[in-house]
Design an enzyme around this catalytic site. Structure first.
Site, PDB file in Angstrom:
ATOM      1  N   ALA A 249       2.478  67.614  73.574  1.00 26.89           N
ATOM      2  CA  ALA A 249       1.076  67.343  74.215  1.00 26.89           C
ATOM      3  C   ALA A 249       0.119  68.705  73.757  1.00 26.89           C
ATOM      4  O   ALA A 249       0.479  69.607  73.393  1.00 26.89           O
ATOM      5  CB  ALA A 249       1.113  67.314  75.663  1.00 26.89           C
ATOM      6  N   HIS A 250      -1.116  68.526  74.108  1.00 35.64           N
ATOM      7  CA  HIS A 250      -2.051  69.723  73.750  1.00 35.64           C
ATOM      8  C   HIS A 250      -1.825  70.745  74.200  1.00 35.64           C
ATOM      9  O   HIS A 250      -1.394  71.219  75.279  1.00 35.64           O
ATOM     10  CB  HIS A 250      -3.539  69.139  74.109  1.00 35.64           C
ATOM     11  CG  HIS A 250      -3.768  68.740  75.395  1.00 35.64           C
ATOM     12  ND1 HIS A 250      -5.067  68.080  75.737  1.00 35.64           N
ATOM     13  CD2 HIS A 250      -3.175  68.629  76.459  1.00 35.64           C
ATOM     14  CE1 HIS A 250      -5.212  67.844  76.976  1.00 35.64           C
ATOM     15  NE2 HIS A 250      -3.999  67.944  77.358  1.00 35.64           N
TER      16      HIS A 250
END
Lengths: 352, 352, 352
Positions: A249-250
């Site tokens: 994920a980011h």
């Protein structure tokens, strides 16, 4: 693997000349294939890395063997030619690369005429761009880089020397990968991170303005995703190896030489140390920290920071379904069971 | 994110003019980037959403701050210009979108000459179709829609106004998405549902004759799959947000504004309510129902219908491996342990 | 599904003529759609497979019904035409295929002019290759095979008769699939297995020199990956059905007619028997063996060989979060709890 004909097969002495090791026996023997010790036959080279499997040496038909010094005598008894090396598994790894370099068709240098290439793109003349690739504007592609068929590279992306993208990789706007990387088919680097602000029961999108920064010698598996950061970049350090179907994920940070097996998920802003390993389908929640040299077992869920090196596990032990049903029912009452034990203890030892 | 030069950077007053909020201080300050509060420097705008992080205000170097009214004084002490708003996180979300609209290169309007377009296709003149896109017959593509490179759209699909497909999306036959949607790279909408009739030890395929119906304002992440229905359509209602690597099986129904984090799986015909959230890698079995406002924790497995709003969890707590091994061994005997406790209770309190 | 107009709809007698079964009632009735029993209306055909749902017969509006002999009378009471067959679900499966064959647009025979085809490729004249497909050298594509848009096939791959690849499949170098297979969009066959030799804190790549061997009648779901073997091939036997988002690691062996639901992961060199089923998100560790006729429940982790047929489960039961928290805390002390019970037992029964 495809067997080479005796005519095209290399001789053992050639392997030793290129990869080192101590040759015992006939260096002129032709090596037509690399094989697992238990399946190896005439014309094959095999290795013994795990001393526990030493018994397999007694029956192998391999023409050549890669072993440690302590197995030399046993290996020679089979009449095989022998390469002695302190780390046969490492030698095997290098042999597979040597083999691939000799037998795989090299990529066609240059840009395939069907590739669509944007403006102000710098492509090193030794690089290879496959059919139907789409390259955005202001992209930089380094020496010897190989981009397979149907790859898509976004504007302002940078791809280091000798990095390879298998067919169908998407490497989106502003992302950067260093040298000697390998991205397998379907890998997606730079999709939007999953960020929304809640507002009156709906979700308002937070545009993801960061990118993905990937170091040197990184391998990313098939259909694995690494999302772009919200503001800062998602960061994958040198030597990281990610298997297939992984979700990063980011704003995750993964330290050097950490390896993750297939189906792992890492939630946003998790900070993972160097030299960690993650078994398949391990899940790491967001906004936590994992120290260097942490090893997470398969299918385990990391719900809190792990600041001490070690091996951590958390998976439900599988059982026959009928047993599981009984144990699971009790598990849902486990707290009560503890209270019952406490009551018994109190009753039995009223003064404690 | 990329910093703007002072020459091209917007002024704070311009942001307030467009997005609202109460400006305190110098509206002429240039905003070169949006930054996290703890990293923000001169030229940056940052926000404080969580009052617990208020201490970070004391040291920030940001030139502008987005805060709630109760933090105005503290923010001004730093000498920063301040935007006061009741919901700084929401303001931040809108600012990112404002920023992206100003700084991202707009998609080229029209159909790229390399796109293959079928018969009887209606493409709005303001839409953008990228290189090597393949569009089937009888497709409808709305105003301002953007289909990236190498997208594939099946026959009779419908794509609403201002919906965007990142490169490599596959949106297959007969599927429909409303307005303002976003599909990330590698998303596959309308693959076959997994349906077979068992027959003499083999599986006979059930052709999947339904499609996928997706409402307005839906976001679907990279490499996420939504399968077509067996007879009726799989249904994703307005405002749903799906992260990456999610699997939505055939005939699932997801209610409005429900959000799912990465790696979630939903089995066939599950009916999920509105305003639910699912943590990463949550798994939902088939043919069950989940009420509105249910929240499932990460890595939890929903095995039965959940008809009451609330937070539900079911994941094995991670532990040092040596502890886990001992506890897991006991867990496999848990039912027996309960019986032993019962026996002790009986023995101690024979009349109860 | 799309309804046919009465003008183009088939008559029931035609279905029975092609698919068999015993017709009771009016064979001239027009069948415009297949529907679920509870939603079926005039012009629809529906089936009753599960005798527990027999009550639904009492209210259905379907024009035609597929039932077992013991439901004939009840079905006729509704005035519907009836097909009697011993296995209505199987009949339904065949009907969906019959329907699809009549109503789906056939693929265009031949190679699309935009496809890039390598040297020495054998493509059967009845095969269909879609736009922007890329086919390597020395590939063999059988009779009636259909390769969708943007498919990529590596050198020396072999694709059997009537096998179909949906758009965007990657089927890489040297892989082989038999007849009547179906690969959904985004499936990746032949990505590198995840193999490295550790060396001084880094990972040295082991080139994956094997391929993937897939038998006849195999279906592989969207975004599912099957990795190529390290030396020998990864092996998927006849009739195997894999759903979406599955990860099959290198050198896995899957026996005939085994089926896996979405999100399953199988680690390297696992040997899985025939006629097994795996619920969604089941995880199978590497280098273990699973016998024929083993059934693994959803989200269960197979950590050891399972050599006895049966149903196995291992998932944490979901609960309200507050209960889970209490039970999970106790679970981390479970071994201690067992020792406390043992101590109580000792104290109460000192001589046992």
């Amino acid at each position: 693997m495809r067997r080479l004909s005796a005519a095209t097969a290399p001789r053992l002495a050639q392997i030793v000349a290129d990869l080192g090791g101590e040759l015992h026996g006939d260096g002129a023997v032709c090596i037509q294939a690399i094989a697992a010790l238990e399946h190896a036959g005439v014309g094959d080279i095999a290795f013994l890395a795990n001393p526990k499997l030493r018994a397999q040496l007694a029956t192998t038909q391999a023409s050549a063997l890669i072993v440690r010094a302590d197995c030399l005598a046993l290996a020679q008894e089979r009449g095989a030619a022998v390469i002695v090396t302190p780390d046969p598994y490492l030698y095997f790894a290098r042999l597979t690369r040597w083999w691939a370099a000799r037998t795989r068709k090299p990529a066609a240098v240059g840009v395939h005429p069907t590739a669509v290439v944007g403006e102000r793109v710098q492509i090193h003349p030794s690089a290879s761009i496959g059919p139907y690739a789409v390259i955005g504007d202001d992209v930089v592609i380094g020496e010897g880089a190989i981009l397979g068929a149907q790859v898509c590279v976004g504007d302002m992306a940078e791809i280091g020397a000798f990095t390879r993208f298998a067919p169908g990789v998407r490497f989106l706007e502003g992302c950067r990968i260093g040298a000697r990387g390998l991205l397998e088919s379907g890998a997606i680097i730079g999709g939007d991170g999953f960020g929304f602000a809640p507002h009156q029961g709906t979700w308002e999108k937070i545009e993801q303005l960061g990118a993905v920064w990937i170091g040197d010698d990184v391998e990313i598996g098939a259909n694995t995703c690494v999302d772009r950061g919200a503001l800062d970049d998602t960061f994958i350090d040198d030597g990281v190896k990610l298997d297939n179907q992984i979700q990063i994920a980011h704003n995750v940070h993964i330290g050097k030489h950490t390896a993750m097996a297939g189906c792992v998920g890492v939630a946003g802003s998790a900070k993972i140390g160097a030299h960690c390993t993650f078994g398949g389908a391990a899940m790491i929640l967001g906004h936590l920290e994992i120290a260097d040299h942490v090893h997470i077992s398969s299918a385990s869920v990391v719900m809190r920071s792990l600041l001490k090196p070690g091996v951590y596990t958390g998976a439900f032990p599988i059982d026959e379904n009928s047993n599981w049903e009984k144990n699971a029912a009790t598990l849902r009452q486990l707290h009560t069971l503890r209270n019952r034990v406490r009551a018994l203890e109190k009753q039995q030892n009223p003064t404690s």
